[in-house]
Enzyme design. Sequence first.
Site, PDB file in Angstrom:
ATOM      1  N   GLY A 168       0.837  -1.200   0.000  1.00 33.82           N
ATOM      2  CA  GLY A 168       0.000   0.000   0.000  1.00 33.82           C
ATOM      3  C   GLY A 168       0.866   1.240   0.000  1.00 33.82           C
ATOM      4  O   GLY A 168       1.989   1.231  -0.496  1.00 33.82           O
ATOM      5  N   CYS A 169       0.375   2.305   0.589  1.00 33.31           N
ATOM      6  CA  CYS A 169       1.116   3.566   0.652  1.00 33.31           C
ATOM      7  C   CYS A 169       2.448   3.369   1.370  1.00 33.31           C
ATOM      8  O   CYS A 169       2.486   2.849   2.490  1.00 33.31           O
ATOM      9  CB  CYS A 169       0.283   4.611   1.381  1.00 33.31           C
ATOM     10  SG  CYS A 169       1.153   6.153   1.692  1.00 33.31           S
ATOM     11  N   PHE A 170       3.532   3.764   0.735  1.00 34.17           N
ATOM     12  CA  PHE A 170       4.841   3.527   1.360  1.00 34.17           C
ATOM     13  C   PHE A 170       5.071   4.357   2.613  1.00 34.17           C
ATOM     14  O   PHE A 170       5.948   4.050   3.410  1.00 34.17           O
ATOM     15  CB  PHE A 170       6.013   3.667   0.384  1.00 34.17           C
ATOM     16  CG  PHE A 170       6.061   4.883  -0.497  1.00 34.17           C
ATOM     17  CD1 PHE A 170       5.483   6.093  -0.149  1.00 34.17           C
ATOM     18  CD2 PHE A 170       6.736   4.813  -1.723  1.00 34.17           C
ATOM     19  CE1 PHE A 170       5.567   7.204  -0.970  1.00 34.17           C
ATOM     20  CE2 PHE A 170       6.820   5.927  -2.561  1.00 34.17           C
ATOM     21  CZ  PHE A 170       6.236   7.124  -2.180  1.00 34.17           C
ATOM     22  N   TRP A 171       4.288   5.402   2.839  1.00 30.11           N
ATOM     23  CA  TRP A 171       4.404   6.143   4.097  1.00 30.11           C
ATOM     24  C   TRP A 171       4.071   5.228   5.280  1.00 30.11           C
ATOM     25  O   TRP A 171       4.744   5.269   6.309  1.00 30.11           O
ATOM     26  CB  TRP A 171       3.452   7.332   4.116  1.00 30.11           C
ATOM     27  CG  TRP A 171       3.704   8.374   3.071  1.00 30.11           C
ATOM     28  CD1 TRP A 171       4.846   8.566   2.341  1.00 30.11           C
ATOM     29  CD2 TRP A 171       2.777   9.393   2.651  1.00 30.11           C
ATOM     30  NE1 TRP A 171       4.688   9.630   1.494  1.00 30.11           N
ATOM     31  CE2 TRP A 171       3.435  10.171   1.658  1.00 30.11           C
ATOM     32  CE3 TRP A 171       1.480   9.725   3.016  1.00 30.11           C
ATOM     33  CZ2 TRP A 171       2.816  11.250   1.031  1.00 30.11           C
ATOM     34  CZ3 TRP A 171       0.865  10.806   2.394  1.00 30.11           C
ATOM     35  CH2 TRP A 171       1.533  11.560   1.414  1.00 30.11           C
ATOM     36  N   CYS A 172       3.032   4.404   5.118  1.00 31.95           N
ATOM     37  CA  CYS A 172       2.623   3.475   6.177  1.00 31.95           C
ATOM     38  C   CYS A 172       3.658   2.376   6.384  1.00 31.95           C
ATOM     39  O   CYS A 172       4.062   2.080   7.512  1.00 31.95           O
ATOM     40  CB  CYS A 172       1.283   2.831   5.832  1.00 31.95           C
ATOM     41  SG  CYS A 172      -0.108   3.957   5.701  1.00 31.95           S
TER      42      CYS A 172
END
Length: 199
Positions: free
Chosen positions: A28-32
């Site tokens: 998913g979102c690489f920030w997470c």
Amino acid sequence: MNILISIILFAFLNFYNMNYKTATFGSGCFWCTEAIFEIVEGVKTVKSGYSGGNYTNPTYKLVTSGITNHAEVVKIEYDPNIISYVELLEIFWETHDPTTINRQGNDVGTQYRSIILYHNEEQKKLANEYKIKLDKSGAYDKPLVTQIEKFDKFFLAEDYHQDYYSLNSKQPYCSFVIKPKLEKFKKDFNSKLKKLYLF
């Protein structure tokens, strides 16, 4: 004397770095994903970037458009004497939904697909075995759609994506999406956390 010290230091640094291995995951979102793996004991570095696509030097804008076929991923350097690849796989699968195609929550697009990019045959074997085991366990109502592919190239994401959560924790996406996920991870994987993050 200075030359001798330099040689010894160089040899030590090379030996130190030789002990580290690399794992690359997209969940998913690489920030997470970055926020989670950054606090895992045994992990040296986590870099956000793009991989698994067919375009050289992609930008965030191009990747989010879907035309490059890249996934948002994190490239992890870790010490296998402290944490194993199998333990990293466990964290990977437990911290996202591996049954949804090109989607994690409200984040929709091919760049958010669940993907493991293996760096050698051992990682390939372990990832496939773990996936089969999970599918058979009945842990999920639907089959896993996680892609397992050979690592090719990794393109480092723009500077503002690196350490995103730690630098932008008050930002709405961080507060409402990443923080709850991170808090749950800390409770579920307390024994795997760096001492700084232990409860």
